[in-house]
Design an enzyme around this catalytic site. Structure first.
Site, PDB file in Angstrom:
ATOM      1  N   PRO A 145      -3.581  -1.538  -4.145  1.00  0.00           N
ATOM      2  CA  PRO A 145      -4.268  -0.530  -5.015  1.00  0.00           C
ATOM      3  C   PRO A 145      -3.758   1.017  -4.640  1.00  0.00           C
ATOM      4  O   PRO A 145      -3.390   1.232  -3.468  1.00  0.00           O
ATOM      5  CB  PRO A 145      -5.636  -0.391  -4.553  1.00  0.00           C
ATOM      6  CG  PRO A 145      -5.935  -1.982  -4.031  1.00  0.00           C
ATOM      7  CD  PRO A 145      -4.751  -2.201  -3.399  1.00  0.00           C
TER       8      PRO A 145
ATOM      9  N   LYS B 154      -2.774  -1.756   4.830  1.00  0.00           N
ATOM     10  CA  LYS B 154      -3.528  -1.717   5.892  1.00  0.00           C
ATOM     11  C   LYS B 154      -4.972  -1.380   5.734  1.00  0.00           C
ATOM     12  O   LYS B 154      -5.118  -0.690   4.736  1.00  0.00           O
ATOM     13  CB  LYS B 154      -2.725  -0.693   6.785  1.00  0.00           C
ATOM     14  CG  LYS B 154      -2.799   0.814   6.454  1.00  0.00           C
ATOM     15  CD  LYS B 154      -4.060   1.639   6.747  1.00  0.00           C
ATOM     16  CE  LYS B 154      -4.105   3.026   6.270  1.00  0.00           C
ATOM     17  NZ  LYS B 154      -5.605   3.630   6.160  1.00  0.00           N
TER      18      LYS B 154
ATOM     19  N   ASP C 223       1.363   8.021   8.312  1.00  0.00           N
ATOM     20  CA  ASP C 223       0.996   6.432   8.504  1.00  0.00           C
ATOM     21  C   ASP C 223       2.570   5.790   8.464  1.00  0.00           C
ATOM     22  O   ASP C 223       2.493   4.314   8.838  1.00  0.00           O
ATOM     23  CB  ASP C 223       0.286   5.824   7.199  1.00  0.00           C
ATOM     24  CG  ASP C 223      -1.133   6.080   7.164  1.00  0.00           C
ATOM     25  OD1 ASP C 223      -1.630   6.570   8.543  1.00  0.00           O
ATOM     26  OD2 ASP C 223      -1.809   6.199   5.965  1.00  0.00           O
TER      27      ASP C 223
ATOM     28  N   GLY D  50       1.569   3.404  -0.516  1.00  0.00           N
ATOM     29  CA  GLY D  50       2.790   4.605  -0.747  1.00  0.00           C
ATOM     30  C   GLY D  50       3.453   4.523   0.605  1.00  0.00           C
ATOM     31  O   GLY D  50       4.772   4.350   0.632  1.00  0.00           O
TER      32      GLY D  50
ATOM     33  N   ALA E 239      -3.774   4.988  -4.424  1.00  0.00           N
ATOM     34  CA  ALA E 239      -4.645   6.269  -3.971  1.00  0.00           C
ATOM     35  C   ALA E 239      -6.148   5.586  -3.379  1.00  0.00           C
ATOM     36  O   ALA E 239      -7.287   5.756  -3.868  1.00  0.00           O
ATOM     37  CB  ALA E 239      -5.111   7.065  -5.141  1.00  0.00           C
ATOM     38  N   ALA E 240      -5.994   4.796  -2.508  1.00  0.00           N
ATOM     39  CA  ALA E 240      -6.825   3.603  -2.221  1.00  0.00           C
ATOM     40  C   ALA E 240      -7.341   3.891  -0.567  1.00  0.00           C
ATOM     41  O   ALA E 240      -8.327   3.084  -0.024  1.00  0.00           O
ATOM     42  CB  ALA E 240      -6.723   2.245  -2.382  1.00  0.00           C
ATOM     43  N   GLY E 241      -6.580   4.483   0.173  1.00  0.00           N
ATOM     44  CA  GLY E 241      -6.732   4.396   1.569  1.00  0.00           C
ATOM     45  C   GLY E 241      -6.330   3.217   2.295  1.00  0.00           C
ATOM     46  O   GLY E 241      -6.821   2.889   3.502  1.00  0.00           O
TER      47      GLY E 241
END
Length: 288
Positions: free
Chosen positions: A95, A11, A137, A103, A97-99
């Protein structure tokens, strides 16, 4: 059923505002979430022995309870008292730890897959109710699409999908801690807030330009100070023809929205030439 395959889509936040810090420590948000066509693949298989096994092609990821996939699987299997075990194989593309909720999306896909694999009988609302215990999220990632997200992220209102466009998604070679960003955000000092209501109206009118004009993310006030490369990527995307560019979530990933596919491809090439990002995608919005 012995095996189920699920896709976990990334997202972006085309608008992200933080309204206040709540007494419980969580932040109250108002944001518009959008699924993009970058995904991880998960295969879930029953095993005769108990336990959760996780295998992945990405060595950076833990394969124990430090991974949201394992925690999501344990949550559902313990609640339903499943005696069998499950083996989960993750092919990683989003990616880390990408925002981009990689996860959380993997955890949501795990929950959907287990629900089918073991015929648990959960509704989407049930999965969202359980998922928010693990991450704000996850309720969104259970369903995806275009959503107004409020509360801590669990109050979701469907919105019309944006008009088709070309996206350049660039993740620089840094990892950003969401906890660090929110921990260093001073909501009371924020002077500018994105027009989330105006963006929702533009979406309802199919007005891509109106959406782009209203793009904003208050978390940039923290992340960009720490990592100036984020602004460099945004500026280059705009120079290369993006209608606008923005950091997604707590960063560091930046996306640019293009109406011309050749400009999008050229922007991606320029990003690579300037070595501003380690992972670069040319993609689009994903319609759920």
């Amino acid at each position: 059923m012995q095996r189920v395959e699920e896709r976990a889509y990334a997202k972006i936040n085309i608008g992200l505002d933080v309204l206040r810090r709540r007494p419980d420590g969580y932040h109250e948000v108002k944001m518009i979430m959008q699924t993009v066509d970058i995904c991880d693949d998960l295969m879930l298989e029953r095993t005769s022995g108990p336990g959760i096994q996780l295998k992945t092609d990405n060595a950076q990821l833990p394969t124990n309870r430090d991974n949201l996939i394992c925690r999501a699987a344990a949550l559902l299997m313990e609640e339903k008292k499943i005696a069998e075990g499950v083996k989960i194989t993750l092919t990683k593309r989003i990616p880390i730890a990408a925002g981009m909720a990689g996860g959380s999306s993997d955890a949501a896909a795990t929950m959907r897959g287990l629900n089918t694999l073991f015929d648990m009988g959960y509704s989407e609302k049930d999965l969202q109710r359980l998922g928010v215990k693990l991450g704000a999220d996850i309720p969104y990632c259970i369903v995806g699409g275009t959503m107004l997200s409020e509360g801590i992220g669990e109050i979701l209102t469907p919105l019309p999908a944006p008009p088709k466009a070309h996206l350049v998604v660039a993740k620089p070679d840094i990892n950003v801690s969401t906890a660090f960003v929110y921990g260093n955000l001073h909501v009371e000092r924020l002077k500018d807030h994105p027009d989330i209501d105006g963006m929702a109206k533009a979406l309802s009118q199919g007005d891509l330009q109106g959406v782009c004009e209203r793009m904003g993310n208050v978390l940039e006030t923290v992340t960009v100070k720490e990592y100036p490369v984020i602004d460099q990527i945004k500026n280059l995307m705009r120079e290369m023809g993006a209608a606008n560019a923005l950091m997604s979530g707590s960063g560091p990933t930046v996306f640019g929205i293009f109406t011309d596919s050749k400009q999008a491809q050229a922007a991606a090439a320029a990003m690579e030439e300037h070595a501003l990002a380690g992972q670069i995608f040319v993609t689009g919005f994903y319609a759920v």
